[in-house]
Motif scaffolding. Structure first.
Motif, short mmCIF file in Angstrom:
data_model
loop_
_atom_site.label_atom_id
_atom_site.label_comp_id
_atom_site.label_asym_id
_atom_site.label_seq_id
_atom_site.Cartn_x
_atom_site.Cartn_y
_atom_site.Cartn_z
N THR A 486 0.85 -1.20 0.00
CA THR A 486 0.00 0.00 0.00
C THR A 486 0.88 1.24 0.00
O THR A 486 1.82 1.34 0.77
CB THR A 486 -0.92 0.01 1.24
N ARG A 487 0.56 2.22 -0.88
CA ARG A 487 1.27 3.51 -0.95
C ARG A 487 0.26 4.64 -0.86
O ARG A 487 -0.84 4.54 -1.39
CB ARG A 487 2.05 3.63 -2.26
N ALA A 488 0.68 5.68 -0.20
CA ALA A 488 -0.23 6.82 -0.02
C ALA A 488 -0.19 7.72 -1.26
O ALA A 488 0.80 7.78 -1.98
CB ALA A 488 0.18 7.64 1.20
N SER A 489 -1.28 8.41 -1.49
CA SER A 489 -1.34 9.37 -2.59
C SER A 489 -0.53 10.60 -2.24
O SER A 489 -0.39 10.96 -1.07
CB SER A 489 -2.80 9.78 -2.85
N GLU A 490 0.01 11.27 -3.27
CA GLU A 490 0.82 12.45 -3.01
C GLU A 490 -0.02 13.62 -2.52
O GLU A 490 0.48 14.48 -1.81
CB GLU A 490 1.55 12.88 -4.30
N GLU A 491 -1.30 13.65 -2.87
CA GLU A 491 -2.11 14.80 -2.52
C GLU A 491 -3.09 14.51 -1.40
O GLU A 491 -3.30 15.34 -0.53
CB GLU A 491 -2.88 15.30 -3.75
N ASP A 524 1.34 14.82 5.03
CA ASP A 524 2.64 14.47 4.47
C ASP A 524 2.65 12.98 4.12
O ASP A 524 1.92 12.17 4.71
CB ASP A 524 3.76 14.79 5.45
N ALA A 525 3.52 12.62 3.17
CA ALA A 525 3.53 11.24 2.69
C ALA A 525 3.86 10.26 3.80
O ALA A 525 3.25 9.18 3.90
CB ALA A 525 4.53 11.11 1.54
N ASP A 526 4.84 10.60 4.67
CA ASP A 526 5.22 9.66 5.73
C ASP A 526 4.10 9.50 6.75
O ASP A 526 3.87 8.42 7.30
CB ASP A 526 6.51 10.12 6.40
N VAL A 527 3.37 10.59 6.99
CA VAL A 527 2.24 10.50 7.92
C VAL A 527 1.11 9.67 7.30
O VAL A 527 0.46 8.86 7.98
CB VAL A 527 1.75 11.92 8.31
N GLN A 528 0.88 9.86 6.01
CA GLN A 528 -0.18 9.10 5.34
C GLN A 528 0.06 7.60 5.43
O GLN A 528 -0.85 6.83 5.76
CB GLN A 528 -0.26 9.52 3.87
N LEU A 532 -2.33 4.88 7.21
CA LEU A 532 -2.86 3.73 6.48
C LEU A 532 -2.53 2.41 7.20
O LEU A 532 -3.38 1.52 7.31
CB LEU A 532 -2.27 3.71 5.07
N HIS A 533 -1.31 2.31 7.68
CA HIS A 533 -0.93 1.09 8.39
C HIS A 533 -1.75 0.92 9.66
O HIS A 533 -2.16 -0.21 10.00
CB HIS A 533 0.56 1.12 8.72
N MET A 534 -2.04 2.03 10.35
CA MET A 534 -2.85 1.92 11.56
C MET A 534 -4.29 1.54 11.22
O MET A 534 -4.91 0.73 11.92
CB MET A 534 -2.82 3.25 12.34
N VAL A 535 -4.82 2.11 10.15
CA VAL A 535 -6.18 1.73 9.73
C VAL A 535 -6.20 0.26 9.32
O VAL A 535 -7.14 -0.50 9.66
CB VAL A 535 -6.66 2.64 8.58
N GLN A 536 -5.18 -0.19 8.60
CA GLN A 536 -5.10 -1.61 8.21
C GLN A 536 -4.98 -2.51 9.44
O GLN A 536 -5.56 -3.61 9.47
CB GLN A 536 -3.91 -1.81 7.27
N GLU A 537 -4.24 -2.05 10.45
CA GLU A 537 -4.13 -2.85 11.68
C GLU A 537 -5.47 -2.97 12.37
O GLU A 537 -5.86 -4.05 12.88
CB GLU A 537 -3.10 -2.21 12.62
N ALA A 538 -6.23 -1.84 12.40
CA ALA A 538 -7.56 -1.88 13.00
C ALA A 538 -8.48 -2.81 12.21
O ALA A 538 -9.26 -3.60 12.79
CB ALA A 538 -8.15 -0.47 13.05
N LEU A 539 -8.40 -2.77 10.86
CA LEU A 539 -9.22 -3.67 10.04
C LEU A 539 -8.78 -5.13 10.24
O LEU A 539 -9.63 -6.05 10.23
CB LEU A 539 -9.09 -3.29 8.57
N SER A 540 -7.49 -5.35 10.46
CA SER A 540 -7.01 -6.72 10.72
C SER A 540 -7.58 -7.26 12.03
O SER A 540 -7.96 -8.44 12.12
CB SER A 540 -5.48 -6.72 10.75
N ASN A 541 -7.65 -6.40 13.04
CA ASN A 541 -8.26 -6.82 14.31
C ASN A 541 -9.74 -7.15 14.13
O ASN A 541 -10.27 -8.09 14.75
CB ASN A 541 -8.09 -5.73 15.36
N VAL A 542 -10.41 -6.36 13.26
CA VAL A 542 -11.82 -6.65 13.00
C VAL A 542 -11.95 -8.02 12.34
O VAL A 542 -12.81 -8.85 12.69
CB VAL A 542 -12.43 -5.55 12.10
#
Length: 644
Positions: A486-491, A524-528, A532-542
């Motif tokens: 997964t990669r974040a969008s630039e904008e 910022d890209a690094d924050v995005q 995303l990883h945190m949202v994916q972790e939450a979805l993984s727990n679900v």
């Protein structure tokens, strides 16, 4: 030739001459007029004398002798008045030989008549009357003589008036001519000179022929024109000097800009130094240029890039020991050295002289008082380095040093990013697949024991557990693959979230919905990627624990970025799960990622009531990546240049 008469003197002289002539003419005119008025009064007085004579004749004829004496006294008074004149009236007889003779005849005749009229025995009346007629005739001749003289004065007055008229015209013409010569012509020449100055003819000069005011004006104009011409020439010279200085500065700025652009675009140290030596050689007009890199102790200097240097010299001096040549001198001063090269100069390595170079310019490449290398410029002629060129070369070398240090910092950053990514990968593998494999290992041991003991029930249960564990391990592997691809969008993060939820729904069959609220600055890209990883972790727990059928992801952009992952699953005790010694690995991973970007993680859940995971970014820096400040982070060990 200059004259010493001033304009004021000339104008005053003309005015005084005109005034004197005018006053003289007026005085003569007044004098003649005065004489004419006196002559006219004398004629009137002579007429009265004749009238009194006639009265005496009538008195004698009528026998009124008492009136004779009164009239005689009046006649005597009139004769005396005519002889002496009266300035008050005025009354003057215009004396001449004729008028004097006629006046003498009048007095003589009057004396005779008076004696006869006033005698005791007067002659007969006809005789006395005849005497009166004779006297009247003599008086008429006297009046005619006066009138003749008055006519002469009148004619003289007319001639004088005509002369005054001509003189006035002549003086007026003279005044006009003199005014033109003395005033108008100099003013016209001055105006013409000013017009030429306005047209840019700064060499215009006026002749100074007099010492009067116009001469002084002409001299002042010449001084002004000379000052303007000098100022113009000086200004033109200064403009040319300034233009040359600006062109030189533009060339220097262009050279610095090219170095900066090269530093920004060069992907590695080799391309940076190779482009730099080409540019610095062109700017300095050198016959060859070399950039050498020094080790930490500045004991050896290795050629990084060279331009124009003979191949044999490049091979022989690929690695120099400090002090073996003019190149590669260990020093801590950032000054340029200009070194003459001759056969008499003691050198361990005479390669420079053998190649035909006569001058060497050496500049150390330094950053933070630490020598990174050296720039060497070779010239086949003697050289005096100008201050501007010295300053330009030192500035270019400073740019090179900054760029080299930037490449070093980029290498450190890449190495740190790789280490961080490896650590995160290790954590992910440890917290998911490693635990599953450990569980499978235990189940394998139990299966071996059950087969050994012949316990079919235990064997089947272990095989079932192994099957579930393998499936879970396979699901974890697929989730990790999706997670790291997964990669974040630039904008904006919205597209990445939609892709993640689409993959999540496809893999699990759980309905996933995304809602975006408000408007805000992009992350910022690094924050995005961390979000995303945190949202994916939450979805993984679900997926692993919630047994949910619906997942809603709500994103709020303003006043702060806020991400909520809500499910309708079985829930759990949030207080126990968020404890420090909790066995809930996913929530611990969430906390670690949130700490890395200064975010807050809140978990709301209760048994049977579903779960909501909230991720809130700092309000004051919505797009900034978190983590420890630079002062809190330990300084990394610098990598070797081979990594660049």
């Amino acid at each position: 030739m200059r004259t010493g008469t001033t304009l004021t003197t000339k104008l005053l002289t003309m005015g005084m001459v005109f005034l004197l002539v005018t006053l003289s003419s007026i005085s003569v005119t007044l004098w003649v007029t005065w004489k004419l008025e006196g002559g006219a009064a004398a004629v009137n007085e002579a007429g009265r004398l004749r009238m009194r004579t006639m009265r005496m004749a009538l008195a004698v004829e009528n026998g009124a002798r008492d009136k004779l004496l009164a009239n005689a006294e009046m006649i005597e008074g009139s004769l005396e008045l005519l002889r002496t004149g009266d300035p008050d009236h005025p009354l003057f007889v215009p004396w001449s030989d004729e008028t004097r003779a006629r006046f003498a005849d009048v007095r003589s005749q009057w004396t005779t008549v008076r004696q006869e009229w006033l005698a005791r025995e007067a002659p007969p009346v006809p005789v006395l009357v005849a005497r009166a007629d004779e006297m009247a005739e003599v008086m008429n001749l006297f009046v005619d003589a006066i009138e003749v003289q008055i006519a002469r004065w009148t004619a003289a007055l007319h001639v004088l008036q005509l002369f005054m008229m001509g003189l006035t015209i002549l003086v007026a013409f003279g005044v006009v001519v003199m005014t033109g010569l003395v005033v108008i012509n100099p003013v016209a020449r001055l105006q013409e000179a000013f017009l030429q100055i306005r047209q840019g003819l700064l060499g215009t000069r006026l002749p100074v022929e007099t010492d009067d005011e116009f001469g002084q004006l002409n001299e002042g104009f010449n001084r002004m024109a000379q000052a303007l011409q000098t100022s113009h020439d000086d200004l033109a010279l200064k403009v040319r000097e300034k233009t040359a200085s600006i062109e030189d500065k533009n060339q220097r700025l262009s050279a610095l800009y090219e170095v900066s652009a090269l530093a920004a675009q060069a992907p590695n140290l080799k391309e940076l130094t190779q482009g730099f030596v080409q540019q610095v050689r062109r700017v300095a007009g050198a016959d060859a240029a070399v950039v050498r890199w020094s080790n930490e102790g500045n004991e050896h200097y290795v050629i990084l890039a060279a331009d124009g240097l003979p191949r044999s010299m490049t091979e022989e001096e690929q690695c120099l020991r400090a002090g073996s040549c003019f190149c590669g001198q260990a020093q801590s001063l950032p000054d340029a050295r200009v070194i003459p090269i001759s056969i008499a100069t003691p050198m361990v390595l005479p390669h420079c002289h053998e190649a035909g170079y006569q001058t060497l310019v050496a500049l150390p490449v330094m950053v933070h008082q630490r020598v990174l290398g050296e720039l060497n410029l070779f010239f086949r002629a003697e050289l005096e380095l100008s201050p501007d060129m010295r300053e330009l070369l030192e500035a270019m070398v400073r740019h090179l040093a900054s760029s080299m240090e930037g490449l070093r910092a980029a290498a450190l950053e890449r190495e740190g990013a790789v280490a961080e990514e490896r650590g995160m990968l290790a954590r992910e593998l440890h917290d998911s697949i490693a635990q599953s494999l450990a569980f499978l290992k235990i189940q394998t041991q139990l299966l071996r024991d059950a087969v050994k003991k012949g316990n079919d029930i235990a064997r089947d249960r272990s095989m079932a557990e192994l099957d579930v564990g393998v499936r879970e391990c396979y699901a974890d592997v697929r989730e990790l693959l999706v997670h790291f691809r997964t990669r974040a969008s630039e904008e904006d993060i919205e597209e990445a979230l939609r892709t993640t939820l689409s993959k999540f729904g496809h893999q699990t069959g759980i309905a996933a919905h995304l809602s975006m609220e408000g408007h805000g600055l992009p992350l910022d890209a690094d924050v995005q990627i961390q979000v995303l990883h945190m949202v994916q972790e939450a979805l993984s727990n679900v997926r692993k624990h919630a047994r949910a059928t619906v997942v809603n992801v709500r994103v709020q952009r303003h006043p702060e970025w806020r991400f909520e992952v809500q499910d309708n699953g079985i829930g759990f005790d949030a207080g126990l799960a968020m404890a420090a010694d909790s066995l809930h690995v996913g929530l611990r991973i969430l906390r670690e990622r949130a700490e890395g970007i200064n975010a807050r993680v809140e978990v709301q859940s209760a048994p049977g009531a579903g779960t909501t995971v909230c991720i809130a970014l700092p309000h004051n820096e919505p797009g900034a990546s978190g983590g420890a400040t630079p002062s809190e982070s330990p300084a990394p060990q610098l990598p070797s240049w081979s990594s660049l």
